[in-house]
Design a protein around this motif. Structure first.
Motif, PDB file in Angstrom:
ATOM      1  N   SER A  82     -13.002  -0.703  -1.898  1.00  0.00           N
ATOM      2  CA  SER A  82     -14.057   0.311  -1.851  1.00  0.00           C
ATOM      3  C   SER A  82     -14.975   0.135  -0.648  1.00  0.00           C
ATOM      4  CB  SER A  82     -14.881   0.261  -3.137  1.00  0.00           C
ATOM      5  OG  SER A  82     -15.444  -1.039  -3.308  1.00  0.00           O
ATOM      6  N   SER A  83     -15.029  -1.100  -0.141  1.00  0.00           N
ATOM      7  CA  SER A  83     -15.914  -1.375   0.993  1.00  0.00           C
ATOM      8  C   SER A  83     -15.174  -1.626   2.297  1.00  0.00           C
ATOM      9  CB  SER A  83     -16.789  -2.594   0.672  1.00  0.00           C
ATOM     10  OG  SER A  83     -15.978  -3.719   0.401  1.00  0.00           O
ATOM     11  N   GLY A  84     -13.883  -1.404   2.287  1.00  0.00           N
ATOM     12  CA  GLY A  84     -13.105  -1.636   3.507  1.00  0.00           C
ATOM     13  C   GLY A  84     -11.738  -2.210   3.193  1.00  0.00           C
ATOM     14  N   THR A  85     -11.474  -3.430   3.687  1.00  0.00           N
ATOM     15  CA  THR A  85     -10.196  -4.084   3.428  1.00  0.00           C
ATOM     16  C   THR A  85     -10.416  -5.533   2.991  1.00  0.00           C
ATOM     17  OG1 THR A  85      -9.977  -4.790   5.731  1.00  0.00           O
ATOM     18  CG2 THR A  85      -8.970  -2.677   5.129  1.00  0.00           C
ATOM     19  N   GLY A  86      -9.399  -6.107   2.390  1.00  0.00           N
ATOM     20  CA  GLY A  86      -9.436  -7.503   1.977  1.00  0.00           C
ATOM     21  C   GLY A  86      -8.030  -8.039   1.840  1.00  0.00           C
ATOM     22  N   TYR A  87      -7.940  -9.302   1.465  1.00  0.00           N
ATOM     23  CA  TYR A  87      -6.621  -9.952   1.376  1.00  0.00           C
ATOM     24  C   TYR A  87      -6.437 -10.617   0.016  1.00  0.00           C
ATOM     25  CZ  TYR A  87      -6.358  -9.245   6.411  1.00  0.00           C
ATOM     26  OH  TYR A  87      -6.322  -8.679   7.658  1.00  0.00           O
ATOM     27  N   ILE A  88      -5.254 -10.455  -0.556  1.00  0.00           N
ATOM     28  CA  ILE A  88      -4.920 -11.104  -1.824  1.00  0.00           C
ATOM     29  C   ILE A  88      -3.532 -11.729  -1.713  1.00  0.00           C
ATOM     30  CG2 ILE A  88      -6.368  -9.656  -3.286  1.00  0.00           C
ATOM     31  CD1 ILE A  88      -3.966  -7.938  -3.902  1.00  0.00           C
ATOM     32  N   HIS A  89      -3.263 -12.659  -2.617  1.00  0.00           N
ATOM     33  CA  HIS A  89      -1.979 -13.346  -2.579  1.00  0.00           C
ATOM     34  C   HIS A  89      -0.889 -12.471  -3.179  1.00  0.00           C
ATOM     35  CE1 HIS A  89       1.032 -16.507  -2.982  1.00  0.00           C
ATOM     36  NE2 HIS A  89       0.306 -17.194  -2.128  1.00  0.00           N
ATOM     37  N   LYS A  90       0.179 -12.272  -2.423  1.00  0.00           N
ATOM     38  CA  LYS A  90       1.247 -11.344  -2.804  1.00  0.00           C
ATOM     39  C   LYS A  90       1.988 -11.753  -4.071  1.00  0.00           C
ATOM     40  CE  LYS A  90       5.223 -11.357  -0.737  1.00  0.00           C
ATOM     41  NZ  LYS A  90       6.360 -11.219   0.205  1.00  0.00           N
ATOM     42  N   ASN A  91       2.032 -13.055  -4.379  1.00  0.00           N
ATOM     43  CA  ASN A  91       2.786 -13.511  -5.543  1.00  0.00           C
ATOM     44  C   ASN A  91       2.314 -12.866  -6.838  1.00  0.00           C
ATOM     45  OD1 ASN A  91       4.467 -15.131  -4.124  1.00  0.00           O
ATOM     46  ND2 ASN A  91       3.729 -17.068  -4.922  1.00  0.00           N
ATOM     47  N   TYR A  92       1.054 -12.436  -6.859  1.00  0.00           N
ATOM     48  CA  TYR A  92       0.477 -11.927  -8.098  1.00  0.00           C
ATOM     49  C   TYR A  92       0.307 -10.415  -8.052  1.00  0.00           C
ATOM     50  CZ  TYR A  92      -0.071 -16.870  -8.222  1.00  0.00           C
ATOM     51  OH  TYR A  92       0.197 -18.214  -8.169  1.00  0.00           O
ATOM     52  N   LEU A  93       1.194  -9.780  -7.278  1.00  0.00           N
ATOM     53  CA  LEU A  93       1.271  -8.331  -7.203  1.00  0.00           C
ATOM     54  C   LEU A  93       2.703  -7.891  -7.469  1.00  0.00           C
ATOM     55  CD1 LEU A  93      -0.692  -7.324  -3.971  1.00  0.00           C
ATOM     56  CD2 LEU A  93      -1.444  -7.028  -6.326  1.00  0.00           C
ATOM     57  N   LYS A  94       2.862  -6.865  -8.268  1.00  0.00           N
ATOM     58  CA  LYS A  94       4.156  -6.217  -8.354  1.00  0.00           C
ATOM     59  C   LYS A  94       4.097  -5.032  -7.409  1.00  0.00           C
ATOM     60  CE  LYS A  94       7.381  -3.788 -11.380  1.00  0.00           C
ATOM     61  NZ  LYS A  94       7.628  -3.248 -12.742  1.00  0.00           N
ATOM     62  N   LEU A  95       4.887  -5.080  -6.355  1.00  0.00           N
ATOM     63  CA  LEU A  95       4.835  -4.077  -5.300  1.00  0.00           C
ATOM     64  C   LEU A  95       5.797  -2.940  -5.610  1.00  0.00           C
ATOM     65  CD1 LEU A  95       4.831  -6.564  -2.304  1.00  0.00           C
ATOM     66  CD2 LEU A  95       2.869  -5.314  -3.210  1.00  0.00           C
ATOM     67  N   THR A  96       5.290  -1.729  -5.603  1.00  0.00           N
ATOM     68  CA  THR A  96       6.137  -0.562  -5.894  1.00  0.00           C
ATOM     69  C   THR A  96       5.938   0.515  -4.841  1.00  0.00           C
ATOM     70  OG1 THR A  96       4.419   0.343  -7.355  1.00  0.00           O
ATOM     71  CG2 THR A  96       6.146  -0.969  -8.381  1.00  0.00           C
ATOM     72  N   ASN A  97       7.059   1.090  -4.398  1.00  0.00           N
ATOM     73  CA  ASN A  97       7.024   2.187  -3.435  1.00  0.00           C
ATOM     74  C   ASN A  97       6.737   3.497  -4.170  1.00  0.00           C
ATOM     75  OD1 ASN A  97       7.810   0.485  -1.269  1.00  0.00           O
ATOM     76  ND2 ASN A  97       9.951   0.646  -1.920  1.00  0.00           N
ATOM     77  N   GLN A  98       5.844   4.265  -3.639  1.00  0.00           N
ATOM     78  CA  GLN A  98       5.517   5.551  -4.264  1.00  0.00           C
ATOM     79  C   GLN A  98       6.454   6.657  -3.814  1.00  0.00           C
ATOM     80  OE1 GLN A  98       2.942   5.440  -6.727  1.00  0.00           O
ATOM     81  NE2 GLN A  98       3.574   3.345  -6.229  1.00  0.00           N
ATOM     82  N   THR A  99       7.168   6.423  -2.736  1.00  0.00           N
ATOM     83  CA  THR A  99       8.155   7.396  -2.250  1.00  0.00           C
ATOM     84  C   THR A  99       9.419   6.646  -1.831  1.00  0.00           C
ATOM     85  OG1 THR A  99       7.298   7.269   0.027  1.00  0.00           O
ATOM     86  CG2 THR A  99       6.376   8.979  -1.424  1.00  0.00           C
ATOM     87  N   GLY A 100      10.539   7.351  -1.840  1.00  0.00           N
ATOM     88  CA  GLY A 100      11.795   6.752  -1.390  1.00  0.00           C
ATOM     89  C   GLY A 100      12.387   5.794  -2.410  1.00  0.00           C
ATOM     90  N   ASN A 101      13.354   4.995  -1.975  1.00  0.00           N
ATOM     91  CA  ASN A 101      14.036   4.052  -2.858  1.00  0.00           C
ATOM     92  C   ASN A 101      13.058   2.963  -3.306  1.00  0.00           C
ATOM     93  OD1 ASN A 101      15.749   1.747  -3.765  1.00  0.00           O
ATOM     94  ND2 ASN A 101      17.415   3.084  -3.091  1.00  0.00           N
ATOM     95  N   PRO A 102      12.985   2.689  -4.595  1.00  0.00           N
ATOM     96  CA  PRO A 102      12.041   1.685  -5.094  1.00  0.00           C
ATOM     97  C   PRO A 102      12.312   0.275  -4.581  1.00  0.00           C
ATOM     98  CG  PRO A 102      13.550   2.369  -6.821  1.00  0.00           C
ATOM     99  CD  PRO A 102      13.740   3.321  -5.692  1.00  0.00           C
ATOM    100  N   LEU A 103      13.510   0.035  -4.057  1.00  0.00           N
ATOM    101  CA  LEU A 103      13.856  -1.304  -3.571  1.00  0.00           C
ATOM    102  C   LEU A 103      13.605  -1.481  -2.073  1.00  0.00           C
ATOM    103  CD1 LEU A 103      17.234  -1.941  -5.459  1.00  0.00           C
ATOM    104  CD2 LEU A 103      14.950  -2.728  -6.075  1.00  0.00           C
ATOM    105  N   LYS A 104      13.298  -0.397  -1.384  1.00  0.00           N
ATOM    106  CA  LYS A 104      13.124  -0.485   0.064  1.00  0.00           C
ATOM    107  C   LYS A 104      11.988  -1.450   0.423  1.00  0.00           C
ATOM    108  CE  LYS A 104      12.480   2.254   4.265  1.00  0.00           C
ATOM    109  NZ  LYS A 104      12.288   3.594   4.845  1.00  0.00           N
ATOM    110  N   GLY A 105      12.333  -2.422   1.287  1.00  0.00           N
ATOM    111  CA  GLY A 105      11.348  -3.379   1.756  1.00  0.00           C
ATOM    112  C   GLY A 105      11.090  -4.559   0.843  1.00  0.00           C
ATOM    113  N   ARG A 106      11.611  -4.531  -0.367  1.00  0.00           N
ATOM    114  CA  ARG A 106      11.360  -5.637  -1.295  1.00  0.00           C
ATOM    115  C   ARG A 106      12.188  -6.863  -0.901  1.00  0.00           C
ATOM    116  NH1 ARG A 106       8.388  -2.875  -1.337  1.00  0.00           N
ATOM    117  NH2 ARG A 106       7.463  -4.777  -0.495  1.00  0.00           N
ATOM    118  N   ILE A 107      11.572  -8.022  -0.997  1.00  0.00           N
ATOM    119  CA  ILE A 107      12.241  -9.273  -0.613  1.00  0.00           C
ATOM    120  C   ILE A 107      12.836  -9.892  -1.876  1.00  0.00           C
ATOM    121  CG2 ILE A 107      11.985 -11.511   0.500  1.00  0.00           C
ATOM    122  CD1 ILE A 107       9.497 -10.425   1.894  1.00  0.00           C
ATOM    123  N   ILE A 108      14.147  -9.837  -1.992  1.00  0.00           N
ATOM    124  CA  ILE A 108      14.844 -10.252  -3.213  1.00  0.00           C
ATOM    125  C   ILE A 108      15.837 -11.362  -2.886  1.00  0.00           C
ATOM    126  CG2 ILE A 108      16.325  -9.492  -5.110  1.00  0.00           C
ATOM    127  CD1 ILE A 108      15.258  -6.632  -4.592  1.00  0.00           C
TER     128      ILE A 108
END
Length: 576
Positions: A372-398
């Motif tokens: 809300s105030s700009g940008t910040g950084y968080i640890h990726k391990n505790y995020l489930k990353l999902t694409n809102q467009t295109g293939n849901p697996l695109k870019g995921r590191i598996i």
């Protein structure tokens, strides 16, 4: 696969061309060996190599004599042209065939001259002397260690222990019910089996390593007040490397017979299982490093050991390309937002479980997010990353982990090994994921051996977001069949996500391959409990069951299994 350990003389090469494992094409057949005998193919194989003479009878049940061993090993190791120094044997005449092979075998160190100066060519040979000779001829001696402990119990204090240990790990012998029987006499058929296995990988026995892929757990020392020795080998003759007090708790990572493989001060050792009792221990997750306060729940922060290096922590340095349409859902109860990508940076906010954020870019373990105030950084391990467009697996590191490999073939049946099945399926999953645009990483892409630790380290080093380990089951009963998928809730901080992924893959396999449902289970397998992202271990089916075996040995079903795993990942990443 390299078939021969030694070059075979040119005149024999043509004879070998027509040999097909499982279907000996020898031009002759010993009249006293039927094709139904387990040693039929091996005996005729070494006859084709001229290691034994072609004759009407082989006499497979006869005891083996020292003269036979000398000749066969000199020929099998391709030392027939070796120039041995002149020797005197009081029971062998110089210039005879027996003298020629005996002198070579002694000079090469295969056999020993008797204390009285004789060779005793017609004396029956015991398994201990044969084992020593075979080990020397094929250079198979193996030092006894934690990685390669002595698996044949009756050799633990024997002078030839390391030589016999070498035969075991070379797939030449597994002994009889865990014993080598060094003082038993050897038959001609038994020796033919040993020589064929030493020469040709086709005939080797699968090497049963100490159990290292089973679940890990904690055990309490129960000795009634006495200390318990931790040894470097699974035997009372092993050196004592540590001592445990009654009541101490250690982590068990494997088993070798009655001995447990335990972690003590970061190193492996062995304790006798008789003096232990399994216990439940609450272990904090690797990522739970923030300080608890009475007013708020424990926070999940970035693990220090995995912190990306930032030369100027107070200044944002982010050269990674921006992402579009990537959303991260928080999987921890409380997650810190940092000003810069550093664990020492100021905390500028917190996120709660289930909260979603827009991800602007990814850099290693750090996710740059919009706040809300700009940008910040968080640890990726505790995020489930999902694409809102295109293939849901695109870019995921598996990471796709094909179980076993190399010197660890895993379970086997009818010459089909677990390591072969898992790699076949894993490569097909890899192709599907790449086509979908995923950043797929293979823990192994060929028949190589990796420790369990190397597999989990590989995932962490490459900033994995999900981890799928593929295995094949086995059981003492041929009735056991079906698919089961495991996740871990003991130490993996993403246990909930792991369970969701396990359910998606499990249901997909059941439907696609029409497998018996053995359920989704919570278990402490090493590669999933030592991961910090959504991680599952898939047991495709039982190689020991006839129905499952047909599927596991089929390329058609390898494709079906791979598609099911792929679809399970698609469904997992498609779910909000």
């Amino acid at each position: 696969m390299k078939t021969f350990k030694w070059a075979v003389i040119t005149s024999l090469l043509l004879a070998l061309v027509s040999i097909v494992p499982g279907h000996s094409s020898a031009k002759f057949q010993f009249s006293d060996i039927s094709p139904s005998k387990e040693y039929y193919e091996q005996v005729h194989y070494i006859a084709e190599l001229k290691i034994v003479n072609e004759a009407d009878k082989f006499n497979p049940g006869d005891k083996l004599k020292r003269a036979h061993v000398a000749k066969m090993l000199v020929l099998a190791s391709n030392n027939q042209n070796f120039s041995a120094p002149d020797m005197h044997f009081k029971d062998l005449k110089s210039g005879t065939e027996q003298y020629d092979f005996a002198s070579k075998a002694v000079a090469l160190g295969f056999l020993q001259k008797q204390p009285d100066g004789s060779f005793k060519p017609n004396e029956y040979i015991k398994r201990e002397e044969m084992g020593y000779a075979l080990s020397k001829a094929f250079k198979l001696s193996e030092e006894i260690s934690v990685e390669k402990p002595l698996m044949l119990r009756d050799m633990k204090s024997h002078e030839y222990a390391k030589e016999i240990n070498g035969l075991y790990y070379a797939g030449v012998t597994q002994g009889d019910a865990g014993n080598f029987l060094p003082n038993d006499y050897l038959t001609r058929s038994q020796f033919a089996l040993f020589v064929a296995r030493a020469l040709n990988d086709t005939y080797k026995l699968p090497v049963k390593l100490p159990e290292q892929t089973s679940r890990t757990y904690f055990a309490k020392v129960v000795t009634g007040g006495d200390v318990l020795n931790v040894r470097h080998l699974p035997a009372v003759t092993g050196n004592v490397i540590h001592k445990l007090n009654d009541g101490e708790i250690v982590e068990v990572i494997g088993q070798s017979g009655d001995w447990l493989v335990v972690l003590v001060d970061g190193k492996n050792g062995y304790i006798h299982g008789k003096y232990t009792k399994e216990v439940t221990v609450d272990t904090p997750s690797d990522g739970d490093v923030a300080i608890d306060t009475p007013e708020e729940e424990p926070e999940v922060d970035e693990p220090v050991i995995e912190e990306p290096e930032v030369t100027e922590p107070e200044e944002e340095v982010d050269n990674t390309p921006s992402l579009s349409g990537l959303v991260g859902k928080v999987t921890a109860s409380s997650l810190n937002i940092r000003k810069t990508p550093s664990t020492s940076a100021a905390i500028i906010g917190k996120l709660s479980a289930g909260q979603k954020v827009e991800v602007l870019s990814l850099n290693g373990y750090w996710a740059k997010i919009k706040t809300s105030s700009g940008t910040g950084y968080i640890h990726k391990n505790y995020l489930k990353l999902t694409n809102q467009t295109g293939n849901p697996l695109k870019g995921r590191i598996i990471v796709i982990d094909a179980g076993h490999g190399g010197k660890d073939p895993g379970a086997s049946s009818n010459k089909l090994t677990e390591s072969t099945v898992t790699l076949n399926v894993a490569k097909r999953v890899e192709a599907k994921l790449k086509k979908a645009g995923a950043q797929v990483l293979m823990s192994r892409s060929n028949n190589t051996y990796l420790t369990l630790e190397q597999r989990t380290d590989f995932a962490k080093k490459n900033f994995a977001e999900t981890f799928v380990s593929i295995h094949v089951n086995a059981a003492g009963s041929t009735a056991a069949k079906g698919t089961e998928v495991y996740y871990d809730s003991s130490t993996n901080p993403n246990a909930s996500e792991s369970k969701q992924l396990a359910n998606k893959i499990h249901n997909s396999i059941l439907k696609g391959a029409n497998m018996v449902d053995r359920g989704v289970r919570d278990q402490r397998f090493y590669v999933i409990r030592n991961n910090n992202v959504a991680a599952v271990l898939v047991e495709l089916g039982f190689i020991t069951n006839s129905d499952d075996f047909k599927k596991l040995s089929s390329d058609q079903y390898a494709e079906i299994y791979a598609e099911a795993i792929y679809q399970g990942l698609v469904q997992y990443y498609s779910a909000n």
